[in-house]
Structure formats: C-alpha cells, structure tokens
Write a protein that holds these residues in place. Sequence first.
Motif, PDB file in Angstrom:
ATOM      1  N   UNK A  13      35.030  23.363   0.500  1.00  9.10           N
ATOM      2  CA  UNK A  13      34.663  23.915  -0.818  1.00  9.10           C
ATOM      3  C   UNK A  13      33.141  24.127  -0.835  1.00  9.10           C
ATOM      4  N   UNK A  14      32.633  25.084  -1.635  1.00  8.70           N
ATOM      5  CA  UNK A  14      31.195  25.315  -1.660  1.00  8.70           C
ATOM      6  C   UNK A  14      30.433  24.064  -2.101  1.00  8.70           C
ATOM      7  N   UNK A  15      29.281  23.844  -1.459  1.00  6.15           N
ATOM      8  CA  UNK A  15      28.504  22.617  -1.711  1.00  6.15           C
ATOM      9  C   UNK A  15      27.949  22.572  -3.139  1.00  6.15           C
ATOM     10  N   UNK A  16      27.790  23.735  -3.789  1.00  8.40           N
ATOM     11  CA  UNK A  16      27.196  23.753  -5.122  1.00  8.40           C
ATOM     12  C   UNK A  16      28.189  23.348  -6.222  1.00  8.40           C
ATOM     13  N   UNK A  17      29.455  23.148  -5.868  1.00  3.38           N
ATOM     14  CA  UNK A  17      30.472  22.888  -6.890  1.00  3.38           C
ATOM     15  C   UNK A  17      30.513  21.401  -7.266  1.00  3.38           C
ATOM     16  N   UNK A  18      30.195  21.053  -8.530  1.00  6.96           N
ATOM     17  CA  UNK A  18      30.247  19.639  -8.922  1.00  6.96           C
ATOM     18  C   UNK A  18      31.671  19.092  -8.855  1.00  6.96           C
ATOM     19  N   UNK A  19      31.829  17.843  -8.437  1.00  9.46           N
ATOM     20  CA  UNK A  19      33.141  17.187  -8.363  1.00  9.46           C
ATOM     21  C   UNK A  19      33.100  15.922  -9.205  1.00  9.46           C
ATOM     22  N   UNK A  20      34.237  15.239  -9.304  1.00 13.57           N
ATOM     23  CA  UNK A  20      34.313  13.983 -10.048  1.00 13.57           C
ATOM     24  C   UNK A  20      34.648  14.239 -11.505  1.00 13.57           C
ATOM     25  N   UNK A  21      34.046  13.438 -12.391  1.00 14.35           N
ATOM     26  CA  UNK A  21      34.307  13.602 -13.829  1.00 14.35           C
ATOM     27  C   UNK A  21      33.537  14.836 -14.313  1.00 14.35           C
ATOM     28  N   UNK A  22      34.276  15.762 -14.934  1.00 12.08           N
ATOM     29  CA  UNK A  22      33.699  17.064 -15.291  1.00 12.08           C
ATOM     30  C   UNK A  22      33.923  17.336 -16.777  1.00 12.08           C
ATOM     31  N   UNK A  23      32.901  17.921 -17.434  1.00 12.46           N
ATOM     32  CA  UNK A  23      33.166  18.499 -18.763  1.00 12.46           C
ATOM     33  C   UNK A  23      32.807  19.970 -18.688  1.00 12.46           C
ATOM     34  N   UNK A  24      33.529  20.781 -19.471  1.00 16.99           N
ATOM     35  CA  UNK A  24      33.243  22.219 -19.387  1.00 16.99           C
ATOM     36  C   UNK A  24      33.198  22.873 -20.745  1.00 16.99           C
ATOM     37  N   UNK A  25      32.327  23.897 -20.842  1.00 14.87           N
ATOM     38  CA  UNK A  25      32.172  24.642 -22.090  1.00 14.87           C
ATOM     39  C   UNK A  25      32.357  26.116 -21.814  1.00 14.87           C
ATOM     40  N   UNK A  26      33.017  26.795 -22.734  1.00 11.74           N
ATOM     41  CA  UNK A  26      33.135  28.250 -22.607  1.00 11.74           C
ATOM     42  C   UNK A  26      31.835  28.873 -23.112  1.00 11.74           C
ATOM     43  N   UNK A  27      31.180  29.673 -22.249  1.00  7.75           N
ATOM     44  CA  UNK A  27      29.903  30.284 -22.620  1.00  7.75           C
ATOM     45  C   UNK A  27      30.140  31.620 -23.329  1.00  7.75           C
ATOM     46  N   UNK A  28      31.147  32.359 -22.887  1.00 10.62           N
ATOM     47  CA  UNK A  28      31.434  33.643 -23.541  1.00 10.62           C
ATOM     48  C   UNK A  28      32.473  34.420 -22.772  1.00 10.62           C
ATOM     49  N   UNK A  29      32.859  35.571 -23.315  1.00 11.98           N
ATOM     50  CA  UNK A  29      33.856  36.419 -22.674  1.00 11.98           C
ATOM     51  C   UNK A  29      33.138  37.420 -21.779  1.00 11.98           C
ATOM     52  N   UNK A  30      33.607  37.544 -20.542  1.00  8.92           N
ATOM     53  CA  UNK A  30      32.945  38.428 -19.586  1.00  8.92           C
ATOM     54  C   UNK A  30      33.568  39.809 -19.603  1.00  8.92           C
ATOM     55  N   UNK A  31      34.885  39.860 -19.537  1.00 10.79           N
ATOM     56  CA  UNK A  31      35.591  41.131 -19.448  1.00 10.79           C
ATOM     57  C   UNK A  31      36.972  40.996 -20.057  1.00 10.79           C
ATOM     58  N   UNK A  32      37.383  42.023 -20.751  1.00  6.60           N
ATOM     59  CA  UNK A  32      38.718  42.013 -21.302  1.00  6.60           C
ATOM     60  C   UNK A  32      39.481  43.180 -20.696  1.00  6.60           C
ATOM     61  N   UNK A  33      40.412  42.888 -19.784  1.00  4.87           N
ATOM     62  CA  UNK A  33      41.152  43.964 -19.117  1.00  4.87           C
ATOM     63  C   UNK A  33      42.550  44.113 -19.690  1.00  4.87           C
ATOM     64  N   UNK A  34      43.412  44.842 -18.934  1.00  6.39           N
ATOM     65  CA  UNK A  34      44.778  45.139 -19.370  1.00  6.39           C
ATOM     66  C   UNK A  34      45.619  43.875 -19.492  1.00  6.39           C
ATOM     67  N   UNK A  35      45.534  43.046 -18.443  1.00  7.15           N
ATOM     68  CA  UNK A  35      46.417  41.897 -18.359  1.00  7.15           C
ATOM     69  C   UNK A  35      45.730  40.595 -18.741  1.00  7.15           C
ATOM     70  N   UNK A  36      44.425  40.535 -18.479  1.00  6.72           N
ATOM     71  CA  UNK A  36      43.732  39.253 -18.575  1.00  6.72           C
ATOM     72  C   UNK A  36      42.385  39.398 -19.247  1.00  6.72           C
ATOM     73  N   UNK A  37      41.847  38.259 -19.662  1.00  7.69           N
ATOM     74  CA  UNK A  37      40.505  38.222 -20.196  1.00  7.69           C
ATOM     75  C   UNK A  37      39.738  37.210 -19.331  1.00  7.69           C
ATOM     76  N   UNK A  38      38.511  37.546 -18.943  1.00  4.91           N
ATOM     77  CA  UNK A  38      37.751  36.651 -18.065  1.00  4.91           C
ATOM     78  C   UNK A  38      36.607  36.043 -18.863  1.00  4.91           C
ATOM     79  N   UNK A  39      36.541  34.720 -18.862  1.00  6.36           N
ATOM     80  CA  UNK A  39      35.522  33.997 -19.617  1.00  6.36           C
ATOM     81  C   UNK A  39      34.543  33.317 -18.648  1.00  6.36           C
ATOM     82  N   UNK A  40      33.276  33.195 -19.071  1.00  6.17           N
ATOM     83  CA  UNK A  40      32.310  32.429 -18.281  1.00  6.17           C
ATOM     84  C   UNK A  40      32.316  30.999 -18.813  1.00  6.17           C
TER      85      UNK A  40
END
Length: 259
Positions: A13-40
């Motif tokens: 896995x890439x070395x920059x990816x944090x592991x262990x106990x994680x919390x995450x926040x949705x920053x915003x919507x990146x793209x809204x396509x036909x089937x899916x919506x991509x969020x940052x």
Amino acid sequence: MTYFSPDPGTRPAPAWLPCGAIEHDVIGSLKSGKEAEVFVVEWRSLDDGRSCLLAHKRYRPTAVVKGELEARGFTKARSFVNDSVYHEGRRFRRTRDARAVARMTNHGKKLLGDRWVDHELDTMRTLWDAGAAVPYPVQLFDDGMLMELIGDAHQAAPRLVSARLSADELAAAFHQLVENLRIFAGASIVHADLSPFNVLWWDGRISIIDLPQSTDLVLNPQGFELMHRDVVRMCDWFCRKGFTCDADSVFADLLDAVW
Ligand SMILES: Nc1ncnc2c1ncn2[C@@H]1O[C@H](COP(=O)(O)OP(=O)(O)O)[C@@H](O)[C@H]1O
Ligand SMILES: [Mg+2]
C-alpha cells in the motif's frame, strides 16, 4: 472512527496512507456523474495525526423512498443500466436471486448494484497488485468505495479529454496506456468502458478509473470484442489529437500479452 489496516496484497500500500485508528470528514463533492457521485474525504490517523485526501465514489441508489436521497447526501437517483453483457460468466448462486435479477425487481436491481460496487473494488485491487496505474483502492463501503485521490489539495486530476497535453505528453500518455492495457490483458481484465473520460492525467502519469463494468477477457464470450472497442475508442481519440497510432496493431500487441 474506523480501524484501517491495508489489504496485504503483493504490491505494498502507498506509504503516505495513514493506518490504525482513523477518523474521516467529507470535504466536498468532486463530480456528479450518471451512476455515481465522487466526494473528497479527509482521512486522519488518530494515532499520529497524519492525514491524506481520498476519493469516495458513491453509487446512487436505484430504488429509493421519498427523502432517502437527500438524507444520504445525493442530489438525484441513478438511472438503471442493463449490464448483462458485463456479467456474462458470473452467476447468482441462489435461484431466488437469479429470478429477481431476471425479472428486474427492486431486489434484483439492488443485487446487481451491490455487485458493481464489490466488483469495482476487487478489480482495482487485482490491477493495483499487478502494477497497473489505477488509484490505490482503500476500502469498500456499502454504497461504493474509497480510493486514492489523484490530484492534490488544490485540484483533482483532469481527465485526458480536458488535460491539454503537449505533443510529447500525448506520446507519453499513449505509451503508458498501452503498457497498462498489457497489464490488464495479462490479468485477463477488460475495462469495457475505456475512454478519455475515464483516464486521468496527473504529474506526467495516466491513471485509469471507473471499473464497475470491467469483465473477464476470456470467460466473457464478448471479452475480446469489448477490448477491441476500448482500444479503437482510445486510438481514435489519440489520432484526433494528432498522435498517429493504429488500433489493430495495439490490439494485436494485447493479444500477445494474453497468450
Ligand atoms: N480517484 C480519483 N481521483 C480523482 N478524481 C476522480 C477519481 N475517481 C473519480 N474521479 C472523478 O470523478 C469522475 C467520475 O468518476 P467515475 O469513476 O468515472 O464515475 P462515473 O463516470 O460512472 O460517474 C471522473 O470523471 C473523475 O473526474
Ligand atoms: Mg467515468
């Protein structure tokens, strides 16, 4: 809070990816396509404070009750696509499920939708392990997947169609594409919806995205036809942009990678 440890694949896995106990926040919507919506999404380690940005691709529900879309953060419902050609060679184990799919009941549509999500992550994992230029697949969610965000904190990577490549960059992108399609073919995977809309360009490198409809090159009776279609679509685009290439010779080269 979630606990994350990377899947032990053959490629680390890439070395920059944090592991262990994680919390995450949705920053915003990146793209809204036909089937899916991509969020940052910001992904932060509670152990050492390291963080990174990721892309959360969420498939919109097909069958929804009033108010459900808004409550789940979406703007519109997904239009259901008949995906039987991509599912050739894969079967439902329970006959009740198979009947629901054949009749396209809401339960059947949900089963197909769920499979798309699982399948996209599995395929990305196989391709990542094989060394292909796909975003690192981080985690499966019930409505989609979390993956490496191609880009940085200021902008997401543009798609090839809008990347404004110089002649040298166009040649580099083409060679990277062929190299990657050889990896796909070697892993018996056909993208099946490859186009300059599903290839990103960042820092002189391509990344291939959008894999829910990818299928097995050999088990799917239409696998080679779908691969040919992908190659023709990409070569047409490169030729229109002024980089001369020949779809049939690329296709022949990929057949070599399979056998
Ligand atoms: N990992 C990613 N990094 C940066 N941008 C992404 C990533 N995944 C998707 N995107 C952006 O979101 C758009 C939609 O994603 P995609 O997987 O192509 O879904 P669809 O075309 O089915 O809506 C892409 O065209 C691209 O601009
Ligand atoms: Mg797409």
